[in-house]
Enzyme design. Structure first.
Site, mmCIF file in Angstrom:
data_model
loop_
_atom_site.group_PDB
_atom_site.id
_atom_site.type_symbol
_atom_site.label_atom_id
_atom_site.label_comp_id
_atom_site.label_asym_id
_atom_site.label_seq_id
_atom_site.Cartn_x
_atom_site.Cartn_y
_atom_site.Cartn_z
ATOM 1 N N LYS A 1 14.860 -0.552 5.468
ATOM 2 C CA LYS A 1 14.496 0.046 4.179
ATOM 3 C C LYS A 1 14.701 1.562 4.190
ATOM 4 C CE LYS A 1 12.144 0.535 0.177
ATOM 5 N NZ LYS A 1 10.782 0.234 -0.259
ATOM 6 N N THR B 1 6.081 0.472 2.254
ATOM 7 C CA THR B 1 7.128 1.196 2.971
ATOM 8 C C THR B 1 6.454 2.259 3.827
ATOM 9 O OG1 THR B 1 8.770 0.817 1.253
ATOM 10 C CG2 THR B 1 9.196 2.632 2.751
ATOM 11 N N LEU C 1 0.823 -1.214 0.000
ATOM 12 C CA LEU C 1 0.000 0.000 0.000
ATOM 13 C C LEU C 1 0.854 1.260 0.000
ATOM 14 C CD1 LEU C 1 -2.352 -1.531 2.622
ATOM 15 C CD2 LEU C 1 -3.169 -0.735 0.406
ATOM 16 N N PRO C 2 0.290 2.372 -0.438
ATOM 17 C CA PRO C 2 1.136 3.581 -0.578
ATOM 18 C C PRO C 2 1.605 4.226 0.723
ATOM 19 C CG PRO C 2 -0.992 3.888 -1.719
ATOM 20 C CD PRO C 2 -1.040 2.558 -1.040
ATOM 21 N N LYS D 1 9.090 10.846 -0.222
ATOM 22 C CA LYS D 1 8.221 10.157 0.742
ATOM 23 C C LYS D 1 9.061 9.344 1.737
ATOM 24 C CE LYS D 1 5.715 6.033 1.424
ATOM 25 N NZ LYS D 1 5.499 4.677 0.913
#
Lengths: 287, 287, 287, 287
Positions: D160, D85, D54-55, D235
């Site tokens: 990450k 992420t 998902l975003p 982001k």
């Protein structure tokens, strides 16, 4: 700060019910004439207007939206004024909850510090409906010399955060300029005089100069004790950073200033006044 | 600027011999009553006091220390005042040469811009021996409203560079704060009012606000034309950077500001007033 | 470094005449078979090829262009190789002087450090005419494992400065990433493994990791002793900064890194290996 | 990415029930053999292991913790793997909810991009109990070439975010170095060769060079199309920033990089590959 603010309200003849997790704080205000409350709900139930002053986002959320918090306990029509410095988005979320319960919430962070709280010379930056601003203003003005309506809900917080980000930048900028001058042979008093009558002048150079001995009575002349702590500046810059990320607004200097104050915290300077950035960049903080 | 400064000296009754590589500039001042000189040596030979206003380090070095330059051509005891903004170390080098020839050199960079030059309201920041400062002051004051003695040779340049570095930082800081506020919903006029009565206030927020329409008559209200060009700010920050590297003085914000103005130059904004950083961080510079 | 380089030349059978202001350094190489020279002029007069290794711009300028310096003393056709790390513009200025005296100058800064000098495994980055590169290469290769022709005069310096700027940035970047991970609960060894097989990998994470115990034998595992000193990194970044200002090239991260290492110098870390930025941002440098 | 990942699972013989708000995405995977679900609850009810991609934070929270979300609908003992992420703190919050319902949640963000998803060559960074990692690994490995156990819940996200922060810094660093070199006269191909065999080498210089024509087939050679978008890098840096603020970890370069990518977004570059920072600092992005 809450203690001083309470006493100023009492002086003006208001009846106060007070609550704090710190019993000693409650006792001090009780001694001055306030009535202690057993919990938040008791504060809310008995009041026409409620003021809160809390450290961080999570405390405000908890205090307002918990099952036994202010919102669920207050009478319809109560005015709620939060003077904490928090994320504008949190203020907006609390306001929405309050509205559902037919309560009138405004955000009203202050500037002026502990001294302003004591002298009732705080500036309140109010965000909320104009009518709510007008209604709360007379009470607010018992604790401060100025209440500015900044706009809709959250705009008080936005004003506070933006001003403090600029202040945080200016203080580092002034420190860099005065240190560079000094390293090159220029007396900081002379350079301060020139800056203060020129285009570099700012509150941090004029009123709150970071070089010991240039301005009397400020933290730099008292071993950087008191004043506006590095940890608190870093907290406000964290709020600016979070808001800027959400808004997609570039804040290169604000963001770098945040990291500089955070680096200073790691060097053991969290409790010193933020003008300690001057000795820090000179490597004199550990001496 | 030299043209306006010359005219102010003429108005006070001084006799002037002038030289410039730009013949048109010479012609304009000649029309106002000055006498043209064929070269620098001719200027030097006939004068009790010589003023120079040049773009960069290399021009000052050339103009003073060349075989046919000012120092080798001037009479013993001549006063030399350089009003260029250059590296303090270059001023110190020129002063040393001048001293060998029994000439009296002071550095005297100015603030106030083209408007200040026209109105004789410049501030001169003088570095050099106190006696030389006193001697040149009456003449200097024909061109400006203020002549400050900053200290020994080079200290005029140091004062100018440090002030301008702080100015460059403040302008970006104000732009970041006002843009962040606006993106979050706060009117820049209201935020400016709050900042100007609070701890964030500075010359860039009060006098030279970067948001169109907040302050009348400044470059931001005239499509960022005129004023203090991005290229010139970057030049002064380059001088600050070089001095700071030599002195080992950390200038994190000064240095980052330098890179931001330089990035703006790459985006075609070199000729705009430096307050154009506001539309730049909004991405409106190309519209 | 010059000592080790000299010994490698002697091993290959070259006859050496050596000079240094430090007599002890000369004595060590003399003991290994070199002949001492009384001054620079004596070195120049007797040699077909001259190597220099000096700390800063001013030493190179003095050593080459002084009245009794290398250029005025050397025979026509002599090859001059400067292995100092300096401003490319200074290398270009020296080369121009050399050309006027019919001498062949190339700049040839090295990477590989003291260990590389000892093991003859240095990389030489050569700037100058291709023919001069070819001519000097066999001698250069006695002291290093690699001699790269980077382009015209000064390009050896440019290559060195740009690589070292990137290195200086990477080391801070790796330190920030590993510290952030650790503060959030992630073991630096595990994070290093992930980075090294992913897109963040770089020399600073793989070979020269700044966290004690992650890679054996590097300065971080020896109390940050030895290696590439913070003061030297800051010096190279100063050269990058000066070149970038002249070229109008934005180097936001390079410039900020410069300020960070400079701040560390003020905190007493000038002599430590540059990977000490890791404990510095953790506030552990004073413990 | 989810589409490619689903197809790789189908190829290995797994039965899939899929849901997406984008009907077309569902249709494409259904065509490849998956069964569509009417909603999230239907996915959860029928599955032994559930993957989500998902975003942003809020989508993950909603998808897992809503009244009709995955957690309330899944059978006890179901394995939940979130490959989005997001903020590690959000992963930890979701995991806590899952635990209350006796579900096994791990975070498993990926690196390798769309190409890695298509070729089943993704790297999964798993955070969670070792047993849960072992249990989910065989399925995970159908979609990637590597599944690393990073530590407890959230540590996959931390790995990450930290790697990507370092990547974001390196790319700007490489761009600054190659541009500085070029401005000073050094061919970017030659400089890249030197860097890649020296201490500045990194993935961004070797594999993903930002200068057109230096490495074949990467976005810089295709007008900066495709690849890792500026908006997505920004982001991830926002997540790093938020985590760093919470942890009090200074990230001066990470934070400045964030602002640089954000400035680039304002200049209309959000959709370009992040190596577009190279033409941006050259002022070539608008040409």
């Amino acid at each position: 700060m809450g203690g001083f603010m309470s006493r100023n309200l009492l002086k003006k003849g208001y009846k106060l019910r007070v609550y704090d997790v710190d019993k000693a704080a409650v006792a001090r205000v009780t001694a001055a004439g306030a009535q202690p409350a057993a919990n938040l709900a008791e504060v809310a139930r008995d009041s026409d207007i409620v003021f809160t002053m809390l450290p961080m986002n999570e405390h405000v959320l908890e205090c307002y939206t918990a099952e036994d918090g202010l919102i669920k306990s207050a009478k319809k029509g109560t005015y709620l004024v939060d003077s904490s410095t928090i994320d504008p988005a949190v203020a907006q979320r609390v306001a929405e909850e309050a509205r559902k319960h037919q309560l009138n919430f405004v955000d009203g962070p202050v500037s002026g510090g502990v001294v302003g709280a004591e002298n009732a010379s705080l500036t309140f930056m109010i965000g909320g409906a104009k009518a709510d601003y007008e209604k709360t203003k007379p009470v607010v003005e018992c604790m401060g010399s100025r209440a500015v309506h900044c706009g809709d809900i959250g705009m008080g917080q936005v004003a506070k955060i933006c001003n403090n980000m600029l202040l945080a930048i200016s203080m580092i900028g002034v420190s860099e300029a005065l240190n560079l001058g000094q390293r090159l042979g220029l007396d900081p008093k002379i350079l301060t005089d020139i800056i203060n009558t020129s285009t570099g002048r700012c509150w941090s150079s004029e009123i709150y100069n970071p070089v010991p001995g240039v301005v009397d009575g400020v933290p730099s002349s008292k071993n950087y004790e008191g004043g506006f702590g590095v940890g608190l500046v870093a907290k406000d810059l964290g709020l600016a950073q979070a808001s800027a990320t959400r808004a997609g607004a570039p804040i290169a200097l604000g963001s770098l200033s945040h990291q500089i104050y955070r680096t200073m915290m790691q060097q053991g300077l969290a409790g010193k006044d933020f003008s300690v950035v001057y000795p820090f960049i000179r490597g004199e903080n550990n001496k």
